[in-house]
Scaffold this motif. Structure first.
Motif, PDB file in Angstrom:
ATOM      1  N   GLY A  66       0.786  -1.227   0.000  1.00 56.37           N
ATOM      2  CA  GLY A  66       0.000   0.000   0.000  1.00 56.37           C
ATOM      3  C   GLY A  66       0.813   1.269   0.000  1.00 56.37           C
ATOM      4  N   HIS A  67       2.134   1.157  -0.165  1.00 52.05           N
ATOM      5  CA  HIS A  67       3.009   2.327  -0.153  1.00 52.05           C
ATOM      6  C   HIS A  67       3.836   2.368  -1.432  1.00 52.05           C
ATOM      7  CE1 HIS A  67       1.867   2.806   4.007  1.00 52.05           C
ATOM      8  NE2 HIS A  67       2.260   1.567   4.252  1.00 52.05           N
ATOM      9  N   ARG A  68       3.907   3.536  -2.009  1.00 52.37           N
ATOM     10  CA  ARG A  68       4.605   3.718  -3.279  1.00 52.37           C
ATOM     11  C   ARG A  68       6.111   3.569  -3.103  1.00 52.37           C
ATOM     12  NH1 ARG A  68       2.384   7.423  -7.743  1.00 52.37           N
ATOM     13  NH2 ARG A  68       3.947   7.251  -9.392  1.00 52.37           N
ATOM     14  N   ASP A  69       6.767   2.956  -4.090  1.00 47.74           N
ATOM     15  CA  ASP A  69       8.208   2.748  -4.082  1.00 47.74           C
ATOM     16  C   ASP A  69       8.865   3.614  -5.160  1.00 47.74           C
ATOM     17  OD1 ASP A  69       7.601   0.654  -2.222  1.00 47.74           O
ATOM     18  OD2 ASP A  69       7.217  -0.687  -3.903  1.00 47.74           O
ATOM     19  N   LEU A  70      10.169   3.811  -5.047  1.00 45.85           N
ATOM     20  CA  LEU A  70      10.916   4.656  -5.984  1.00 45.85           C
ATOM     21  C   LEU A  70      11.879   3.808  -6.793  1.00 45.85           C
ATOM     22  CD1 LEU A  70      11.724   7.553  -6.955  1.00 45.85           C
ATOM     23  CD2 LEU A  70      13.432   7.548  -5.120  1.00 45.85           C
ATOM     24  N   VAL A  71      11.885   4.002  -8.116  1.00 49.99           N
ATOM     25  CA  VAL A  71      12.776   3.286  -9.034  1.00 49.99           C
ATOM     26  C   VAL A  71      13.855   4.240  -9.516  1.00 49.99           C
ATOM     27  CG1 VAL A  71      12.908   1.943 -11.159  1.00 49.99           C
ATOM     28  CG2 VAL A  71      10.829   1.873  -9.779  1.00 49.99           C
ATOM     29  N   LEU A  72      15.110   3.791  -9.477  1.00 49.11           N
ATOM     30  CA  LEU A  72      16.231   4.641  -9.847  1.00 49.11           C
ATOM     31  C   LEU A  72      17.132   3.945 -10.859  1.00 49.11           C
ATOM     32  CD1 LEU A  72      17.122   5.769  -6.222  1.00 49.11           C
ATOM     33  CD2 LEU A  72      16.241   7.291  -8.003  1.00 49.11           C
ATOM     34  N   ASN A  73      17.291   4.531 -12.022  1.00 51.65           N
ATOM     35  CA  ASN A  73      18.315   4.130 -12.980  1.00 51.65           C
ATOM     36  C   ASN A  73      19.576   4.969 -12.734  1.00 51.65           C
ATOM     37  OD1 ASN A  73      17.076   2.101 -14.627  1.00 51.65           O
ATOM     38  ND2 ASN A  73      15.886   3.687 -15.663  1.00 51.65           N
ATOM     39  N   ASP A  74      20.664   4.633 -13.427  1.00 53.86           N
ATOM     40  CA  ASP A  74      21.899   5.435 -13.392  1.00 53.86           C
ATOM     41  C   ASP A  74      22.416   5.638 -11.973  1.00 53.86           C
ATOM     42  OD1 ASP A  74      22.095   5.939 -16.239  1.00 53.86           O
ATOM     43  OD2 ASP A  74      20.349   7.214 -15.984  1.00 53.86           O
ATOM     44  N   LEU A  75      22.645   4.543 -11.284  1.00 47.78           N
ATOM     45  CA  LEU A  75      23.150   4.623  -9.926  1.00 47.78           C
ATOM     46  C   LEU A  75      24.617   5.040  -9.907  1.00 47.78           C
ATOM     47  CD1 LEU A  75      21.638   1.258  -8.615  1.00 47.78           C
ATOM     48  CD2 LEU A  75      20.602   3.547  -8.561  1.00 47.78           C
ATOM     49  N   VAL A  76      25.049   5.534  -8.769  1.00 52.59           N
ATOM     50  CA  VAL A  76      26.453   5.859  -8.581  1.00 52.59           C
ATOM     51  C   VAL A  76      27.314   4.608  -8.786  1.00 52.59           C
ATOM     52  CG1 VAL A  76      28.099   6.291  -6.703  1.00 52.59           C
ATOM     53  CG2 VAL A  76      26.249   7.890  -7.113  1.00 52.59           C
ATOM     54  N   LYS A  77      28.487   4.810  -9.373  1.00 53.12           N
ATOM     55  CA  LYS A  77      29.445   3.726  -9.565  1.00 53.12           C
ATOM     56  C   LYS A  77      30.597   3.869  -8.578  1.00 53.12           C
ATOM     57  CE  LYS A  77      28.463   3.602 -14.530  1.00 53.12           C
ATOM     58  NZ  LYS A  77      29.046   3.737 -15.892  1.00 53.12           N
ATOM     59  N   ALA A  78      31.228   2.733  -8.239  1.00 53.09           N
ATOM     60  CA  ALA A  78      32.380   2.783  -7.342  1.00 53.09           C
ATOM     61  C   ALA A  78      33.537   3.530  -7.989  1.00 53.09           C
ATOM     62  CB  ALA A  78      32.804   1.367  -6.959  1.00 53.09           C
ATOM     63  N   GLU A  79      33.673   3.375  -9.322  1.00 56.86           N
ATOM     64  CA  GLU A  79      34.694   4.074 -10.088  1.00 56.86           C
ATOM     65  C   GLU A  79      34.110   4.482 -11.431  1.00 56.86           C
ATOM     66  OE1 GLU A  79      38.089   1.600 -10.523  1.00 56.86           O
ATOM     67  OE2 GLU A  79      38.503   1.442  -8.379  1.00 56.86           O
ATOM     68  N   SER A  80      34.595   5.579 -11.977  1.00 53.39           N
ATOM     69  CA  SER A  80      34.122   6.033 -13.285  1.00 53.39           C
ATOM     70  C   SER A  80      34.429   5.003 -14.364  1.00 53.39           C
ATOM     71  CB  SER A  80      34.771   7.369 -13.643  1.00 53.39           C
ATOM     72  OG  SER A  80      34.420   8.371 -12.717  1.00 53.39           O
ATOM     73  N   HIS A  81      33.551   4.973 -15.367  1.00 48.60           N
ATOM     74  CA  HIS A  81      33.734   4.147 -16.562  1.00 48.60           C
ATOM     75  C   HIS A  81      33.659   2.650 -16.270  1.00 48.60           C
ATOM     76  CE1 HIS A  81      34.831   7.938 -18.318  1.00 48.60           C
ATOM     77  NE2 HIS A  81      35.916   8.034 -17.571  1.00 48.60           N
ATOM     78  N   THR A  82      33.068   2.286 -15.142  1.00 52.54           N
ATOM     79  CA  THR A  82      32.820   0.874 -14.872  1.00 52.54           C
ATOM     80  C   THR A  82      31.389   0.539 -15.265  1.00 52.54           C
ATOM     81  OG1 THR A  82      32.227   1.413 -12.583  1.00 52.54           O
ATOM     82  CG2 THR A  82      34.506   0.764 -13.005  1.00 52.54           C
ATOM     83  N   ASP A  83      31.017  -0.746 -15.194  1.00 47.97           N
ATOM     84  CA  ASP A  83      29.691  -1.172 -15.604  1.00 47.97           C
ATOM     85  C   ASP A  83      28.611  -0.568 -14.706  1.00 47.97           C
ATOM     86  OD1 ASP A  83      30.781  -2.687 -17.616  1.00 47.97           O
ATOM     87  OD2 ASP A  83      30.744  -4.566 -16.473  1.00 47.97           O
ATOM     88  N   ASP A  84      27.449  -0.350 -15.299  1.00 51.33           N
ATOM     89  CA  ASP A  84      26.296   0.130 -14.558  1.00 51.33           C
ATOM     90  C   ASP A  84      25.902  -0.922 -13.523  1.00 51.33           C
ATOM     91  OD1 ASP A  84      23.905   1.107 -13.648  1.00 51.33           O
ATOM     92  OD2 ASP A  84      22.958   1.291 -15.610  1.00 51.33           O
ATOM     93  N   PRO A  85      25.774  -0.554 -12.245  1.00 52.23           N
ATOM     94  CA  PRO A  85      25.466  -1.562 -11.228  1.00 52.23           C
ATOM     95  C   PRO A  85      24.067  -2.143 -11.321  1.00 52.23           C
ATOM     96  CG  PRO A  85      25.533   0.630 -10.257  1.00 52.23           C
ATOM     97  CD  PRO A  85      26.039   0.762 -11.656  1.00 52.23           C
ATOM     98  N   GLY A  86      23.122  -1.449 -11.950  1.00 50.84           N
ATOM     99  CA  GLY A  86      21.781  -1.984 -12.091  1.00 50.84           C
ATOM    100  C   GLY A  86      20.713  -0.953 -11.773  1.00 50.84           C
ATOM    101  N   ILE A  87      19.568  -1.434 -11.315  1.00 50.56           N
ATOM    102  CA  ILE A  87      18.407  -0.604 -10.993  1.00 50.56           C
ATOM    103  C   ILE A  87      18.201  -0.623  -9.487  1.00 50.56           C
ATOM    104  CG2 ILE A  87      15.927  -0.291 -11.346  1.00 50.56           C
ATOM    105  CD1 ILE A  87      16.306  -2.080 -13.902  1.00 50.56           C
ATOM    106  N   GLY A  88      18.039   0.538  -8.892  1.00 47.77           N
ATOM    107  CA  GLY A  88      17.812   0.621  -7.456  1.00 47.77           C
ATOM    108  C   GLY A  88      16.339   0.804  -7.138  1.00 47.77           C
ATOM    109  N   ILE A  89      15.832   0.046  -6.173  1.00 47.13           N
ATOM    110  CA  ILE A  89      14.464   0.200  -5.684  1.00 47.13           C
ATOM    111  C   ILE A  89      14.535   0.625  -4.224  1.00 47.13           C
ATOM    112  CG2 ILE A  89      12.199  -0.870  -5.407  1.00 47.13           C
ATOM    113  CD1 ILE A  89      13.152  -0.962  -8.291  1.00 47.13           C
TER     114      ILE A  89
END
Length: 431
Positions: A66-89
């Motif tokens: 019954g509570h809305r959740d937030l979806v986040l693309n483009d998460l922070v990376k541990a280092e620049s130019h590394t793989d995208d870690p995924g989708i954050g909920i």
């Protein structure tokens, strides 16, 4: 829902609706360095269990509590130019968004392989309850292998919601051959009840001014209940979320003629789906749908660098203008008066208050987060369950530093002095 890729700075067409959830107002919860610095695992809030739900009709409620959740693309990376870690909920609760109740969804863990190859791209695109079980499902775009010959594979996968949120492996969205046209990718998903039967459907890009219409509910294998031949359309880029702009019981959507600056039109739903062209809209970078004035129907705001064109009472479309550029637009009701505010997040995040006579630049507030960097809207919705929309913005500097801030709506409108929740998407690095 259409998820913003806030870290790219690219204008993405999006209109966000307010769907009220229940629960008291949230309290401040912070884990972010307000200068925009990254949060490491040892300073992030501890991971909390995802609240267990029984199913709901709230938008973006993946665990059905019954509570809305937030979806986040483009998460922070541990280092620049590394793989995208995924989708954050970030899951909601009786106190609103809780950064501790979070989940990282990644291609490595959840995606299904194509020809033995897992996708490198795994981006949230749309969300709705496709299988009608009371838990919101997430449609994700991927990059399956393709040699460029003939018709490409369907790049979309579905993650199903459950009492504990998004669980299990994704399934490939099944798009029947008869519903495709040409050799374009079957992408750009938009959720909505376009045929008015109470079930969530999907509209996809086909090719050559055609759309694929997949009727729900969908099976757990990703197959629609029914799908026919492609539908002719005034454009080929469908944009969500869908809304019933003319209040006839069928969801409608905006379809653009191209990516970037382009003209668009409102395509009206009906018993056969989204088959009728309503109002045509002027060329612009972005479009938002809302109730900006006290008219009989929904309105459209079309943003461009020279100003924002307004079309009231769709689909008849009475003209208006707003002397403010609009490169990225959203709409929601922050004060609970039944009228939508317009959020414009180009060089600055500006909020224009809805009034009975329509939007006006004289009723505008600017959202200025404490974090330093480029700020973009990443979510608009009622995260604290008080019947008024809240605004989530992300401020980032490069690929390794960011801060997400949530500003709560009030009876007086959007109060921007202090956010009620702040965190960095770096919290997902240790998930």
């Amino acid at each position: 829902m259409r998820v913003r890729r806030a870290g790219t700075g690219t204008a993405v067409l999006c209109a966000v609706l307010l769907v009220a959830s229940c629960g008291p107002t949230q309290h401040a919860e912070s884990s972010a360095d307000t200068t925009g610095g990254p949060v490491r695992a040892n300073s992030a809030p501890g991971v909390l269990p995802v609240p267990r739900g029984d199913g709901s009709k709230v938008a973006d409620d993946f665990n059905g509590d019954g509570h809305r959740d937030l979806v986040l693309n483009d998460l922070v990376k541990a280092e620049s130019h590394t793989d995208d870690p995924g989708i954050g909920i970030v899951y909601g609760s009786a106190r609103g968004l809780r950064p501790g109740a979070r989940q990282l969804v990644s291609a490595k863990r959840q995606a299904v392989a194509t020809k033995g190859q897992l996708p490198a791209v795994f981006d949230a695109e749309a969300s709705c309850d496709l299988d009608k079980d009371g838990f919101t499902d997430l449609v994700v775009s991927t990059d399956p292998p393709f040699d460029g010959q003939g018709q490409p594979p369907v790049p979309l996968q579905v993650l199903f919601g459950s009492p504990t949120g998004l669980t299990g492996k994704a399934v490939k969205l099944a798009v029947p051959a008869k519903s495709r046209a040409g050799n374009d990718w079957a992408d750009q998903p938009v959720c909505g009840d376009f045929d008015g039967d109470g079930d969530a459907d999907l509209v996809l890009h086909a090719s050559g001014g055609q759309l694929s219409f997949l009727q729900g509910p969908f099976s757990r294998k990703g197959a629609p209940r029914k799908a026919g031949a492609p539908i002719r359309s005034p454009g080929q880029v469908p944009v969500g979320p869908a809304v019933d702009v003319n209040l006839d019981g069928y969801d409608d959507l905006v379809v653009r003629t191209a990516e970037g600056t382009a003209a668009s039109a409102v395509v009206l739903g009906g018993p056969a789906g989204p088959t009728r062209t309503g109002a045509t809209l002027p060329a612009g970078i972005d479009v938002a749908l809302g109730r900006f004035g006290a008219g009989k129907a929904w309105d459209a705001a079309v943003g461009a660098m020279g100003g924002t064109a307004l079309r009231y009472d769709l689909p008849t479309a009475v003209r208006g203008t707003l002397a403010s550029p609009g490169s990225v637009l959203d709409a929601a009701d922050f004060d609970g008066d039944g009228l939508s505010e317009l959020v414009s997040s180009g060089s600055r995040v500006k909020v224009f208050r809805g009034r009975t006579k329509g939007l006006s630049a004289s009723a505008m507030v600017t959202v200025v987060p404490k974090a330093v960097g480029t700020t973009r809207v990443v979510g608009v919705g009622d995260f604290d369950g008080d019947g008024r929309a809240d605004l989530a913005v992300r401020t980032y500097r490069g690929e390794t530093k960011d801060s997400v801030a949530v500003f709560s709506g009030t009876k007086q409108g959007l109060v921007t002095a202090e956010p009620t929740v702040t965190f960095s998407t770096a919290v997902f690095l240790g998930s």
